[in-house]
Design an enzyme around this catalytic site. Structure first.
Site, PDB file in Angstrom:
ATOM      1  N   ASP A   6       3.743  -5.476   8.998  1.00  0.00           N
ATOM      2  CA  ASP A   6       4.725  -5.084   7.992  1.00  0.00           C
ATOM      3  C   ASP A   6       5.846  -6.105   8.102  1.00  0.00           C
ATOM      4  OD1 ASP A   6       6.684  -3.990   6.381  1.00  0.00           O
ATOM      5  OD2 ASP A   6       6.857  -2.117   7.504  1.00  0.00           O
ATOM      6  N   VAL A  13       6.983  -5.843  11.972  1.00  0.00           N
ATOM      7  CA  VAL A  13       6.358  -4.891  12.886  1.00  0.00           C
ATOM      8  C   VAL A  13       4.867  -5.173  12.873  1.00  0.00           C
ATOM      9  CG1 VAL A  13       6.000  -2.464  13.427  1.00  0.00           C
ATOM     10  CG2 VAL A  13       8.152  -3.197  12.377  1.00  0.00           C
ATOM     11  N   GLY A 107       7.643  -2.802  -3.771  1.00  0.00           N
ATOM     12  CA  GLY A 107       7.199  -3.730  -2.732  1.00  0.00           C
ATOM     13  C   GLY A 107       5.945  -3.240  -2.030  1.00  0.00           C
ATOM     14  N   ASP A 109       5.371  -3.004   1.048  1.00  0.00           N
ATOM     15  CA  ASP A 109       5.685  -2.126   2.176  1.00  0.00           C
ATOM     16  C   ASP A 109       5.749  -0.676   1.717  1.00  0.00           C
ATOM     17  OD1 ASP A 109       7.967  -2.844   0.650  1.00  0.00           O
ATOM     18  OD2 ASP A 109       9.330  -2.502   2.320  1.00  0.00           O
ATOM     19  N   ASP A 129      11.783   4.939   5.089  1.00  0.00           N
ATOM     20  CA  ASP A 129      11.564   3.715   5.866  1.00  0.00           C
ATOM     21  C   ASP A 129      12.921   3.097   6.158  1.00  0.00           C
ATOM     22  OD1 ASP A 129      10.916   1.243   6.930  1.00  0.00           O
ATOM     23  OD2 ASP A 129       9.551   0.690   5.322  1.00  0.00           O
TER      24      ASP A 129
END
Length: 164
Positions: A6, A13, A107, A109, A129
């Site tokens: 990520d 991460v 996005g 993510d 998040d």
């Protein structure tokens, strides 16, 4: 083993999965100018910290909020793992319909978070998040992303307070 990344605006991460089990994980600073070779060196170093090797990676998936790094991770995977990385983005079938006004503004993510939350907890649910920004996303009962909100992250808020 699956290497999942990520890539955020501030931090990256990395998770190493053995089947469905998270075997290891790391957090590192995102450096927007890294090349594929530099990314390979970083991953080799992280893996070696835990007695693992890049040669043990069978697949790699990347959700990157930094477009140029998505390209570099793709290059790294091709050149150092001799395979293609799955780069989450437009055209990748995730099973999540984006029920928002402009899907291109969502996005990768946020898409990956929605897929993971629905797989682990079902729906409906809300995904939060905490990254450079704080994302709040609504996942419908069937797994579709129904929209959300993006708020300044903690560091951005602290910087703004300091400026005032």
């Amino acid at each position: 083993m699956l290497l999942a990344l990520d890539v955020g605006n501030t931090q990256t991460v990395v998770g190493l999965y053995d089947g469905e089990t998270l075997a290891d994980h790391w957090r590192t600073t995102t450096v927007r100018t890294h090349t594929g070779d530099e990314l390979a060196l970083m991953l080799v170093g992280l893996l070696e910290l835990r007695g693992r090797a890049l040669s043990g990676i069978d697949a790699m998936v990347v959700a990157s909020s930094v477009p140029q790094l998505a390209v570099e991770y793709s290059t790294m995977c091709r050149e150092h793992l001799d395979r293609e990385a799955l780069i989450v983005g437009p055209g990748v079938r995730t099973g999540v319909a984006l029920r928002v006004d402009n899907p291109l503004e969502v996005g990768p993510d946020r898409v990956a978070n929605s897929v993971a939350a629905h797989a682990q907890f079902g729906g409906p649910c809300i995904v939060v998040d905490f990254g450079t920004a704080i994302n709040f996303d609504v996942v419908a009962a069937g797994g579709d992303l129904g929209g959300g909100a993006i708020a300044p992250g903690l560091q951005v808020a602290l910087d703004a307070l300091g400026d005032r």
